[in-house]
Design an enzyme around this catalytic site. Structure first.
Site, PDB file in Angstrom:
ATOM      1  CG  HIS A  18      -3.574   4.513  10.159  1.00  0.00           C
ATOM      2  ND1 HIS A  18      -2.592   3.918  10.913  1.00  0.00           N
ATOM      3  CD2 HIS A  18      -3.048   4.608   8.899  1.00  0.00           C
ATOM      4  CE1 HIS A  18      -1.540   3.659  10.158  1.00  0.00           C
ATOM      5  NE2 HIS A  18      -1.794   4.074   8.929  1.00  0.00           N
ATOM      6  CG  ASN A  35      -0.285  -0.166   2.520  1.00  0.00           C
ATOM      7  OD1 ASN A  35       0.947  -0.123   2.610  1.00  0.00           O
ATOM      8  ND2 ASN A  35      -1.062  -0.377   3.571  1.00  0.00           N
ATOM      9  NE  ARG A  94       2.951   2.600  12.110  1.00  0.00           N
ATOM     10  CZ  ARG A  94       2.561   2.346  10.875  1.00  0.00           C
ATOM     11  NH1 ARG A  94       2.218   3.342  10.063  1.00  0.00           N
ATOM     12  NH2 ARG A  94       2.522   1.101  10.420  1.00  0.00           N
ATOM     13  CD  GLN A 131      -3.202   4.660  14.358  1.00  0.00           C
ATOM     14  OE1 GLN A 131      -2.758   5.588  13.704  1.00  0.00           O
ATOM     15  NE2 GLN A 131      -3.318   3.461  13.834  1.00  0.00           N
TER      16      GLN A 131
END
Length: 450
Positions: free
Chosen positions: A383, A197, A335, A364
């Site tokens: 995210h 990705n 991050r 998260q």
């Protein structure tokens, strides 16, 4: 052994030559049976649990699993820009490209595949806190699969609760949610689907750069609210043309961002522990900086594209932020913990930063009182950059390829490896520092408790 000996025993009679011959046959049969037993894999006792795979995925859509999708197909990607091939599992997928695979009901398309191999699959979104479903399954988990978007924080304490754990596998890119030092100490393999990705994230970065500089989100809100005040929209809107744009790290994502920003006629900068080839620097007219500090002082936009490890944790603290130009922008899709949470919020409040965007937080999911939800001039999303439906097909395929290699005893691609045989390996050895960045992850349980 019983089946071998039974007919021989029946043929034997006491005190006879036939009996002596039978005894010789028995000895040979026993020897043969013992040899076969030594070659065979150990038998699983009756009632023993099958190898368990615990898969932590984000929740299903609030409106329910989609009955149909916005598009009928997605482009087929077989090879990445650096020549690496897309995931190539031996088994054919039993899901359609473009399906929603990253949520609980999607199961990464793994259930039939794992069942065919005699494995038990547990899929859950309940990952945080000592009473979570993840914690309940750790004692007999053989593999834990997680995502960067909804990470199962595999701390040293959790790894200690999983005596049968053999692999932590990331459905995506980035394994910082695993305590790599603890995983290496327990000889646990850590792997991820490198490059699956990267372009998805690079596209998200370009979108966010343009959104911040052109003041898109406040202008959109103006329309939704029924307004038409052009000055309110324009007073923070600039052209990106002519700006100096720099990336922290020029790996797969960073380089893809540089290539996509070049047509906007900007000045491109980068810093990385490894310098790009000279021909790439000339092609993109790049300026190389040996360290972060020297780059951020000249850039109008800084995009963070490096992995999180002890050497990058809180890299953008108050001191670093105030070395930047006043009115600069930061886009962070790497991050959240690379930036100091409170320093970012304060710099937006006092105007040192003109904007901050990204889709990564720590922890998260972000608690409801996380200051990045309410700080001014931000363009944060959950995210999502690397979990487009296009990317989900590739990382689901990559997970399957890695599991096939793992269970069949075949080598896992070097580019997929983060840790193996008690040390950093493959991509992990090239990109990470040994250590742990999971401290503070327990705060994620506050989101569930809200």
């Amino acid at each position: 052994l019983v089946l071998i000996l039974q007919p021989i025993r029946r043929s034997c009679r006491p005190h006879s030559t036939r009996n002596m011959l039978g005894q010789q046959l028995v000895r040979r049969a026993v020897s043969r049976a013992v040899g076969l037993a030594q070659q065979a894999p150990p038998l699983r006792p009756l009632g023993a649990a099958r190898g368990k795979v615990v898969c932590v995925l984000y929740d299903d859509p609030a409106t329910g699993f989609p009955p149909k999708y916005a598009r009928d197909s997605i482009p087929e990607i077989t090879r990445y820009p650096d020549g690496q091939t897309a995931p190539t599992p031996a088994s054919a997928p039993d899901f359609a490209p473009g399906a929603l695979l990253g949520c609980v009901s999607g199961e990464l398309g793994l259930r039939k595949f794992l069942a065919s191999r005699g494995k038990e699959l547990v899929v859950t979104a309940d990952k945080d806190g000592p009473n979570s479903e993840l914690e309940r399954h750790l004692p007999d988990a053989e593999v834990v699969i997680s995502q960067p978007f909804w990470p199962a924080y595999m701390t040293a304490e959790r790894i200690a609760k999983a005596p049968n754990l053999r692999m932590c596998l990331t459905a995506g890119i980035g394994s910082d949610h695993v305590d790599l030092a603890a995983a290496c100490a327990k000889n646990i393999t850590v792997a991820e689907v490198t490059f699956c990705n990267s372009i998805s994230v690079a596209e998200h970065v370009v979108m966010m750069i343009l959104g911040l500089v052109r003041n898109y989100i406040p202008s959109y809100k103006q329309v939704v609210a029924g307004g038409w005040n052009i000055a309110d929209c324009a007073m923070r809107s600039y052209d990106v043309e002519g700006m100096h744009v720099g990336t922290i790290a020029s790996g797969r994502i960073g380089l893809a961002v540089l290539r996509r920003m070049q047509p906007f006629d900007v000045h491109l900068h980068y810093t990385d522990r490894r310098r790009l080839p000279e021909d790439v620097e000339k092609e993109l007219n790049l300026t190389y900086h040996p360290d972060v500090e020297s780059m951020v002082t000249v850039c109008d936009v800084v995009t963070i594209n490096c992995p999180l490890h002890p050497g990058t944790e809180h890299m953008f603290n108050k001191e670093m932020i105030y070395k930047m130009k006043r009115g600069a922008y930061i886009v962070n899709t790497a991050r959240g913990k690379i930036c100091d949470r409170d320093a970012i919020a304060a710099a937006l409040e006092d105007g040192q930063l003109a904007g901050y965007a990204g889709d990564v937080w720590f922890p998260q999911p972000a608690p409801a009182d996380h200051p990045w939800r309410t700080m001014p001039n931000h363009a944060m999303t959950p995210h999502i950059s690397g979990t487009s439906l296009s990317a989900q097909f590739r990382y689901a395929q990559g997970v399957r390829e890695i599991l096939e290699c793992f269970y069949d005893g075949r080598p896992i691609r070097d580019e997929y490896l983060i840790a193996q045989h008690g040390r950093l390996a493959g991509t992990g050895a090239a990109s990470y520092d040994p250590g742990n960045t999971t401290d503070g992850s327990a705060e994620a349980a506050k989101f569930k408790a809200k």
